[in-house]
Design a protein around this motif. Structure first.
Motif, short mmCIF file in Angstrom:
data_model
loop_
_atom_site.label_atom_id
_atom_site.label_comp_id
_atom_site.label_asym_id
_atom_site.label_seq_id
_atom_site.Cartn_x
_atom_site.Cartn_y
_atom_site.Cartn_z
N LEU A 191 2.10 -14.62 8.82
CA LEU A 191 2.63 -13.76 9.87
C LEU A 191 3.62 -14.55 10.73
N VAL A 192 4.68 -13.87 11.10
CA VAL A 192 5.67 -14.46 12.00
C VAL A 192 5.03 -14.47 13.40
N PRO A 193 5.29 -15.51 14.24
CA PRO A 193 4.63 -15.57 15.55
C PRO A 193 4.80 -14.27 16.36
N ASP B 261 6.10 0.73 11.36
CA ASP B 261 5.60 0.33 10.03
C ASP B 261 5.41 -1.19 10.03
N GLY B 262 4.16 -1.63 9.86
CA GLY B 262 3.90 -3.07 9.78
C GLY B 262 3.63 -3.71 11.13
N TYR B 263 3.45 -2.93 12.15
CA TYR B 263 3.16 -3.44 13.49
C TYR B 263 2.30 -2.41 14.19
N PRO B 264 1.26 -2.76 14.93
CA PRO B 264 0.74 -4.09 15.13
C PRO B 264 -0.06 -4.58 13.93
N GLU C 182 10.55 -19.13 7.16
CA GLU C 182 9.52 -19.94 6.50
C GLU C 182 8.16 -19.24 6.53
N TYR C 183 7.89 -18.51 7.63
CA TYR C 183 6.61 -17.79 7.70
C TYR C 183 6.58 -16.71 6.63
N MET C 184 7.68 -15.97 6.54
CA MET C 184 7.72 -14.84 5.62
C MET C 184 7.63 -15.29 4.17
N SER D 146 10.48 -0.74 11.00
CA SER D 146 9.68 -1.58 10.11
C SER D 146 9.91 -3.03 10.50
N THR D 147 8.83 -3.72 10.87
CA THR D 147 9.01 -5.12 11.27
C THR D 147 9.47 -5.96 10.08
N GLY D 148 8.98 -5.62 8.88
CA GLY D 148 9.42 -6.35 7.69
C GLY D 148 10.92 -6.20 7.50
N PRO E 199 11.35 -12.34 -2.12
CA PRO E 199 10.80 -13.67 -2.41
C PRO E 199 9.30 -13.77 -2.17
N ASP E 200 8.74 -12.87 -1.33
CA ASP E 200 7.29 -12.94 -1.07
C ASP E 200 6.49 -12.04 -2.01
N ASP E 201 7.12 -11.57 -3.08
CA ASP E 201 6.41 -10.67 -3.99
C ASP E 201 5.84 -11.36 -5.24
N SER F 287 -2.16 -14.15 -0.68
CA SER F 287 -2.25 -14.75 0.66
C SER F 287 -1.99 -13.68 1.73
N ARG F 288 -0.98 -12.82 1.50
CA ARG F 288 -0.68 -11.75 2.47
C ARG F 288 -1.85 -10.79 2.60
N LEU F 289 -2.48 -10.53 1.46
CA LEU F 289 -3.61 -9.61 1.44
C LEU F 289 -4.78 -10.18 2.25
N SER G 82 0.84 -1.21 0.00
CA SER G 82 0.00 0.00 0.00
C SER G 82 0.87 1.26 0.00
N GLY G 83 2.17 1.09 0.19
CA GLY G 83 3.08 2.23 0.11
C GLY G 83 3.62 2.66 1.46
N LYS G 84 3.57 1.78 2.44
CA LYS G 84 4.02 2.15 3.79
C LYS G 84 5.50 2.54 3.77
N GLY G 85 6.31 1.65 3.21
CA GLY G 85 7.75 1.90 3.19
C GLY G 85 8.08 3.17 2.41
N THR G 86 7.39 3.35 1.29
CA THR G 86 7.63 4.53 0.44
C THR G 86 7.31 5.81 1.21
N GLN G 87 6.17 5.82 1.90
CA GLN G 87 5.80 7.01 2.66
C GLN G 87 6.74 7.21 3.85
N ARG H 180 16.50 1.64 -0.88
CA ARG H 180 15.40 2.36 -1.55
C ARG H 180 14.47 1.38 -2.29
N ILE H 181 13.20 1.81 -2.38
CA ILE H 181 12.18 0.97 -3.01
C ILE H 181 11.90 1.51 -4.41
N TYR H 182 11.92 0.63 -5.38
CA TYR H 182 11.60 1.03 -6.76
C TYR H 182 10.43 0.20 -7.27
#
Ligand code: AP5
Length: 590
Positions: free
Chosen positions: A136-138, A163-166, A129-131, A108-110, A232-234, A241-243, A89-94, A210-212
């Motif tokens: 979600l990681v425990p 970013d990404g938590y909670p 393996e979760y990622m 950023s938890t990611g 790898p999760d993209d 599944s993440r969504l 959604s653009g969290k990292g970018t913002q 940086r994110i491109y």
């Protein structure tokens, strides 16, 4: 059976709201156990690298949106912000841009987890393996990482941007239990199909962090392009599944932060999205600065001297049947209305209305409630004036002639209250803010917008013609009705006027709702509150259920959202747990 009628009342009727008199002049540190060891040095270093290279985007201007507002990046009570949203959604970018402007520590938890994975730590091996499967990681792993990171000196001193938590209700509860509470909870809202495209096209620069995006934001040169990597999760499947997991959790996390949450349309150019976030953060920071210096802001200026009860409610304020409402509750609603109205006007809407019917704002029940309504109007007017607009605040005068002359009881004396109100120390009154009446002649060339206080028909006198003359004269300039009552009333003879009725109703309906808040009761009762309906432009109608948590404690839990104002039947279905498509049967519920 839920009562969807606009009237609402209270169980404890205190006759005079304290806000009538106040219209006139007048951090917790967190204890953070480090239950799980992890390579904090590694992640700090990794985070730092992201900051160093942040915001080289020439589109981003660090211009304060509010006149006269000086941004201070280091205060004794620094900003604490959570940014949330679906994958991509653009969290990292913002975050890159927010860090550049406000100097917050980005957590950023990611990013933290990816750093652990690439360093091959114990945590990284567990998380991997979760990622990679998009799960979600425990909680215990992530929560320990976050709380430890937030306890470090830089985050305590500069403030933080989480970013990404909670990402689950349990994680939100963990923060609450540790008394770690943000000032603002930002939600980036982006349609699903766009999210998938963004994920699949995303590339990361391992050197700068940086994110491109292969199409939206291609790298600046071939050297950078050659070293870009794909997460790898993209892949499309993993993104879906993440969504799905995100959607399962989003509403419960939101329910923890509802009163400090701001949904932002993330499907716009990143600079535009940032502009809105910048404005929000600047405003929050301004309030923090003001309270630190002991200088009251507009919304602070009506302290009722009661202890804060903000901590006792999350999301929608609770105990709304008890009046007078506390300062925090009033502020919640003033701010909520203001944000919605600003967004509607920024989007070019010119005929809009606010409908808010908490007991404290319902002069139909008790004329003294008009004090709170005036306070709301003042917050709106001063905020727009602060943005450089010349605002005319209008209240209708006496209508009709001779024996049938009169005005609605609730509005008697309102004009005088407006004139005597405290309009701030900066000479806004008669320059940026003027007081007027309703009608075409009230529209002056220099007025930029009009706020009309509860325009309504009185028996025998219809306000619609004056209102129509006013909107015609205003042309493209915004006219905002606050709690209008434009339904037809009987004439002075007691007979319903039918001539032109259809056109009158059509005109009344031409004002678009930009904010709605309505309490829901069982039909025929006005106690207890069963739930609430809220809409804040441009977002959907949100339906909440009031739940008793423990003795004397309650909270509002979101049940459903609706693209259009739901009918009584739809509301009842949601309360009964039926899906929206389920075949409707006659229930007699209204
Ligand atoms: P995480 O890294 O947090 O992934 P995410 O939440 O899925 O978010 P993303 O990083 O994918 O996206 P973003 O919103 O930051 O978007 P970005 O700015 O990059 O988490 C990864 C994994 O770690 C999770 O799946 C989970 O396993 C684990 N994890 C993390 N936190 C956890 C927690 N709390 N609990 C348990 N497990 C956890 O942008 C995306 C793309 O869009 C980019 O290419 C960008 O250039 C482009 N873009 C951005 N903005 C715009 C715009 N306005 N217009 C057009 N394109 C844009």
């Amino acid at each position: 059976m839920l009562n969807y009628s606009p009237t609402a009342t209270h169980c404890c009727n205190v006759p005079l709201t304290p806000t009538c008199s106040s219209l006139f002049k007048s951090s917790p540190s967190s204890s953070l156990p480090n239950s799980l060891s992890f390579s904090s040095a590694l992640v700090t270093q990794q985070l730092a690298s992201r900051h160093v290279y942040a915001n080289t985007n020439p589109n981003i201007k660090s211009k304060p949106l509010h006149k006269g507002l000086k941004i201070m990046c280091s205060t004794s009570e620094p900003l604490k912000v959570v940014i949330s949203g679906a994958p991509a959604s653009g969290k990292g970018t913002q975050c890159e841009m927010i860090v550049e402007k406000f100097g917050l520590v980005h957590v950023s938890t990611g990013d933290l987890l990816r750093a652990e994975v690439s360093a091959g730590t114990e945590i990284g091996n567990k998380a991997k393996e979760y990622m990679s499967s998009g799960h979600l990681v425990p909680d215990e792993i992530v929560t320990a990482m976050v709380t430890t990171r937030l306890s470090l000196k830089d985050a305590q001193e500069k403030g933080w941007l989480l970013d990404g938590y909670p990402r689950s209700f349990a994680q939100a509860e963990s923060l609450e239990k540790k008394n770690i509470r943000p000032d603002l909870y930002i939600m980036l809202d982006v349609p699903d199909d766009i999210l998938i495209d963004r994920c699949v096209g995303r590339r990361l620069d391992p050197v700068t962090g940086r994110i491109y995006h292969i199409n939206n934001f291609p790298p600046e040169n071939g050297e950078i392009k050659a070293r870009l990597i794909t997460r790898p999760d993209d892949t499309e499947d993993k993104v879906k599944s993440r969504l799905r997991i995100y959607k399962q959790n989003a509403e419960t996390v939101l329910s923890t932060y509802l009163n400090i949450s701001k949904k932002i349309d993330g499907n716009r150019p990143k600079g535009v999205v940032f502009k809105e976030i910048d404005s929000l953060l600047s405003r929050v920071q301004k309030d923090k600065e003001a309270s630190k210096s002991g200088k009251l802001t507009v919304s602070d200026s009506h302290s009722d001297g009661k202890p804060s009860n903000k901590e006792n409610w999350r999301g929608i304020p609770t105990r709304l049947n008890n009046i007078p409402h506390s300062r925090e509750i009033r502020e919640y609603f003033y701010d909520d209305v203001l944000q919605a109205t600003q967004r509607a006007i920024n989007d070019g809407k010119t005929q809009i209305k606010v409908e808010i019917n908490i007991p404290e704002l319902n002069p139909e029940m008790d004329v003294y409630r008009i004090g709170t309504l005036m306070e709301l109007v003042r917050v709106l007017a001063l905020s727009f004036a602060d943005d450089g607009k010349r605002v005319k605040v209008c209240v209708q005068g006496s209508m009709g002639e001779g024996a049938v002359a009169g005005m609605p009881l609730q509005l008697a004396g309102t004009r005088k209250i407006l004139e005597f109100m405290d309009w701030g120390d900066y000479g806004a009154r008669d320059t940026f803010i003027k007081i007027g009446s309703i009608g075409g002649k009230e529209v002056d060339e220099q007025d930029d917008m009009f706020i009309l206080v509860a325009p309504q028909n009185a028996v025998g006198n219809c306000i619609i013609d004056d209102l129509r003359a006013m909107t015609t004269a205003a042309g493209h300039r915004p006219v905002v009705l606050v709690n209008p009552r434009l339904k037809d009333l009987p004439g002075s003879s007691g007979i319903m006027q039918t001539m032109g009725r259809e056109k009158r109703l059509e005109y009344a309906a031409s004002f678009e709702i930009c904010y709605c808040f309505r309490l829901l009761y069982y039909a025929g009762t006005q106690y207890p509150i069963m739930g609430a309906l809220r809409m804040s432009y441009p977002y959907e109608y949100e339906l909440y259920k009031r739940v008793d948590v423990s003795a004397g404690k309650e909270k509002y839990v979101i049940l459903s959202t609706f693209p259009k104002r739901p009918t009584g039947e739809e509301i009842n279905d949601a309360f009964e747990g039926k899906t929206r498509n389920e075949t409707k049967r006659a229930t007699g519920i209204w």
